[in-house]
Design a protein around this motif. Structure first.
Motif, PDB file in Angstrom:
ATOM      1  N   ALA A  83       2.013  -2.556  -0.520  1.00 15.09           N
ATOM      2  CA  ALA A  83       1.957  -0.918  -0.627  1.00 15.09           C
ATOM      3  C   ALA A  83       3.510  -0.197  -0.717  1.00 15.09           C
ATOM      4  N   ILE A  84       3.619   0.648  -1.276  1.00 19.77           N
ATOM      5  CA  ILE A  84       4.903   1.278  -1.452  1.00 19.77           C
ATOM      6  C   ILE A  84       4.990   2.663  -1.075  1.00 19.77           C
ATOM      7  N   GLN A  85       3.600   3.396  -1.349  1.00 17.78           N
ATOM      8  CA  GLN A  85       3.469   4.757  -0.965  1.00 17.78           C
ATOM      9  C   GLN A  85       2.128   5.298  -0.452  1.00 17.78           C
ATOM     10  N   ALA A  86       2.129   6.006   0.517  1.00 19.19           N
ATOM     11  CA  ALA A  86       0.493   6.433   0.913  1.00 19.19           C
ATOM     12  C   ALA A  86       0.686   8.011   1.325  1.00 19.19           C
ATOM     13  N   PHE A  87      -0.518   8.370   1.018  1.00 17.16           N
ATOM     14  CA  PHE A  87      -0.557  10.107   1.085  1.00 17.16           C
ATOM     15  C   PHE A  87      -2.002  10.210   1.895  1.00 17.16           C
ATOM     16  N   ALA A  88      -2.085  10.993   2.735  1.00 21.34           N
ATOM     17  CA  ALA A  88      -3.066  11.210   3.681  1.00 21.34           C
ATOM     18  C   ALA A  88      -3.663  12.773   2.887  1.00 21.34           C
ATOM     19  N   GLU A  89      -5.069  12.765   2.877  1.00 24.95           N
ATOM     20  CA  GLU A  89      -5.733  14.021   2.711  1.00 24.95           C
ATOM     21  C   GLU A  89      -6.905  14.092   3.854  1.00 24.95           C
TER      22      GLU A  89
END
Ligand SMILES: *[C@@H]1O[C@H](CO)[C@@H](O)[C@H](O)[C@H]1NC(C)=O
Ligand SMILES: *[C@@H]1O[C@H](CO)[C@@H](O)[C@H](O)[C@H]1NC(C)=O
Ligand SMILES: *[C@@H]1O[C@H](CO)[C@@H](O)[C@H](O)[C@H]1NC(C)=O
Ligand SMILES: *[C@@H]1O[C@H](CO)[C@@H](O)[C@H](O)[C@H]1NC(C)=O
Ligand SMILES: *[C@@H]1O[C@H](CO)[C@@H](O)[C@H](O)[C@H]1NC(C)=O
Ligand SMILES: *[C@@H]1O[C@H](CO)[C@@H](O)[C@H](O)[C@H]1NC(C)=O
Ligand SMILES: *[C@@H]1O[C@H](CO)[C@@H](O)[C@H](O)[C@H]1NC(C)=O
Ligand SMILES: *[C@@H]1O[C@H](CO)[C@@H](O)[C@H](O)[C@H]1NC(C)=O
Length: 580
Positions: A211-217
């Motif tokens: 994994a290189i990027q992660a965004f939360a909603e």
């Protein structure tokens, strides 16, 4: 309003049946931009579910979804929208609706309160393109809409949900999408996947090692005793000479929604105060609902700075909670929260490496000032809060690309309450605003500049509580790029509303006005603006312009008849209606 089980008794006791005028079906709506979808693409519409929600408490609609095969390769669509259309006729509270797909909450809505006679209808079309990875797989689709049928509450919500897929082509490329969407939810397969806090909700999450990027909603709404959290007031006895209604014993009006990774704050949200259509004066919200009632806003965090911690192949503890500005940071019951992570992986399967180089997330600072407790008992309370988060990391992908990530949040909050005339008047002026930015190698990725001013001026017109009025001035101003797959857009919405309500055994009466000035624009060049006004249930002015504006309706100038008040009321500050 979603009633948690302990509050059933309250509904049972709430019986004000109301007269009506027979007239044409009332078309309720929330002001919003039509989804920016390609106009010239092949469309495939499928029915996802159809359900009459009668006594549906604890009985969600659970259906199996299969992706359509006739609109190009599965997952290659240019856009996806959902159309939720509902009819209702009778007496009912507003209810919360939670759409969960593949264990991820994708839409939180609520129901306009119905009228009796020809009833009401509403349609809301929502852009769900950002959830394309979920729609590209078969899986469970769940709609939780907990409704109650009992003496005095007879109304069924008859619902149908369609999804429309827009085929991609040379001129309409496939929508950008994350590689993986990870739910932060209760993972149940028989009900909505929101969790109720307190207590803090925690879930073990294991991310792919590349994994290189992660965004939360994040989804968040106050319910039960937290529905009117902006009106919460915790009097200290020596400062408060009045006998306040019981519900005033809240935990102050400040709420911070947080996400933690292994116990460290990763980001926070200062939530927009959605008012549901039974909120305070239901006649103010008909036929134009309060902004957000059909599509509650959500909040976005860049948690890429935590990638170096999350890619070790081990489970990590992701938590969601809500805190107040009180000394013990507690809240009343309850907030419904859920979230998801949109994750991007490297083309190489080699593990990502990197390190967190800076972490600064001091707790918010807050002040509460109780001033001018007058001889007459008037109370003025001001609560403020400030919050700054700054996290930096360096991340190196398996293919050797370096990403310097900076994530910052700078948020402000103020709530001024004036409780006057022996509590008959309750005025609230709240504003939360902030500047949220993440950059990857200096390039902005997540942007959220918001300002949500709200004022509510509530007056009981007589000490028996049988009549009351309120004015509302509520804005939603947001310059938002929620995810790297979504274009940046700007919304300016201001809604002013007024309403009177008179409770009578012969039938409740009242009136309301509602005025909206809305504009939307995005970096793809789409524009939309609408000025729409209602008085006494009639649309008195409606003008839509911009590239997304629908074609003029043949009977656009036709007045919308007003059919009477069968809505149910919930008042701020825990005030109870007479006889309860
Ligand atoms: C939404 O669905 C309803 C009910 O199926 C339908 O009548 C209406 O035309 C649809 N609206 C849009 C914009 O697709
Ligand atoms: C709404 O319900 C009432 C009974 O409560 C009924 O008389 C009326 O016909 C219904 N209207 C529609 C459009 O079904
Ligand atoms: C839900 O989960 C339970 C327990 O794991 C399982 O027995 C059941 O078959 C599942 N139901 C559906 C509709 O997937
Ligand atoms: C997460 O997993 C660890 C073991 O790896 C376990 O000790 C812990 O209780 C789990 N936490 C949750 C919230 O499930
Ligand atoms: C996960 O983090 C939360 C918040 O810090 C904490 O309350 C909880 O005990 C943690 N759970 C585990 C299993 O470590
Ligand atoms: C205060 O309340 C009384 C009723 O108790 C009412 O007559 C009076 O008009 C109210 N004053 C204001 C300023 O609303
Ligand atoms: C609503 O009712 C109140 C009280 O009867 C009245 O003073 C007010 O003018 C009405 N508002 C409208 C918009 O008709
Ligand atoms: C609302 O519209 C109806 C139907 O056109 C009309 O009879 C009524 O007088 C209107 N009410 C107001 C206050 O304009």
């Amino acid at each position: 309003m979603q009633l948690p089980k302990p509050f059933l008794f309250f509904v049972l006791a709430t019986l004000h049946s109301i007269g009506f005028v027979d007239a044409a079906v009332l078309v309720d709506f929330q002001v919003a931009q039509p989804p920016p979808v390609p106009k010239d693409a092949k469309q495939c519409t499928i029915e996802i579910l159809r359900r009459d929600f009668a006594f549906s408490f604890g009985s969600a609609e659970v259906v199996q979804f299969e992706p359509p095969v006739d609109c190009g390769a599965i997952g290659s669509w240019a856009a996806i929208t959902l159309n939720f259309t509902v009819t209702s006729n009778g007496t009912q509270f507003d209810r919360l609706g939670i759409f969960t797909f593949q264990n991820v909450e994708i839409w939180r809505t609520s129901t306009p309160e119905p009228t009796r006679g020809d009833g009401i209808i509403w349609t809301y079309v929502k852009d769900v393109t950002r959830f394309t990875p979920l729609f590209a797989m078969p899986g469970l689709f769940i709609l939780q809409l907990d409704n109650l049928i009992q003496p005095g509450l007879d109304e069924i919500y008859s619902t149908v949900l369609h999804a429309t897929f827009y085929a991609s082509s040379h001129s309409n490329p496939p929508a950008k999408k994350a590689d993986l969407i990870v739910p932060i939810s209760n993972l149940r397969n028989d009900t909505g996947n929101e969790v109720s806090v307190p207590p803090t909700f925690s879930l073990n999450v294991t991310l792919p090692r590349n994994a290189i990027q992660a965004f939360a909603e994040l989804y968040a709404s106050g319910n039960g005793n937290e529905e009117f959290w902006v009106n919460s007031y915790k009097p200290s006895l020596e400062l408060c000479p009045l006998t306040l209604p019981a519900g005033f014993l809240g935990q102050g009006p400040f709420r911070e929604v947080r996400m933690l990774v292994d116990g460290q704050v990763a980001g926070v949200a200062y939530p927009y105060a959605t008012i549901f259509t039974g909120g305070i004066v239901p006649t103010a919200w008909r036929p134009i609902t309060s902004y957000g009632a059909l599509d509650l806003p959500t909040y976005f965090l860049d948690i890429t700075p935590f990638i170096p911690i999350l890619v070790d192949g081990q489970p990590h503890n992701i938590s969601l909670d809500v805190t107040s500005a009180e000394e013990d940071h507690t809240i009343l019951q309850n907030w419904f929260l859920s979230g998801s992570l949109q994750v991007f992986v490297d083309i190489s399967s080699k593990p990502t490496t990197g390190k967190v180089t800076q972490y600064s997330a001091d707790p918010f600072s807050t002040t509460t000032t109780v001033g001018n407790v007058g001889d007459n008992g008037d109370i003025h309370v001001t609560v403020t809060a400030l919050r700054k988060i700054h996290i930096e990391s360096t991340i190196i992908s398996g293919t050797g690309k370096e990403n310097r990530v900076v994530w910052s949040q700078d948020l402000q909050y103020q709530n001024v309450q004036n409780i006057l005339n022996n509590t008959l008047i309750q005025n609230v002026f709240q504003t939360s605003s902030g500047s949220v930015l993440s950059t990857h190698n200096g390039v902005p990725v997540i942007v959220d500049r918001f300002s949500y001013p709200l004022s509510i001026h509530f007056t009981e017109l007589d000490p028996t509580g049988n009549s009351f009025k309120s004015t509302f001035d509520h804005s939603y101003n947001r310059d938002l790029r929620p995810l790297p797959t979504v274009v940046r857009s700007r919304i300016s919405e201001r809604q002013t509303a007024t309403g009177f309500f008179f409770i009578s055994p012969d039938g409740n009466t009242g009136n309301g006005t509602n005025s909206n000035t809305f504009s939307y624009s995005d970096q793809a060049g789409n524009t939309y603006s609408r000025v729409v006004e209602a008085a006494l249930g009639n649309i008195t002015f409606d003008k839509q312009t911009g590239s997304l504006a629908p074609l003029p309706m043949p009977n656009q100038d036709h007045l919308q008849p007003f059919t009477g008040f069968t809505g149910k009321v919930r008042l701020p500050g825990g005030r109870k209606l007479p006889g309860l």
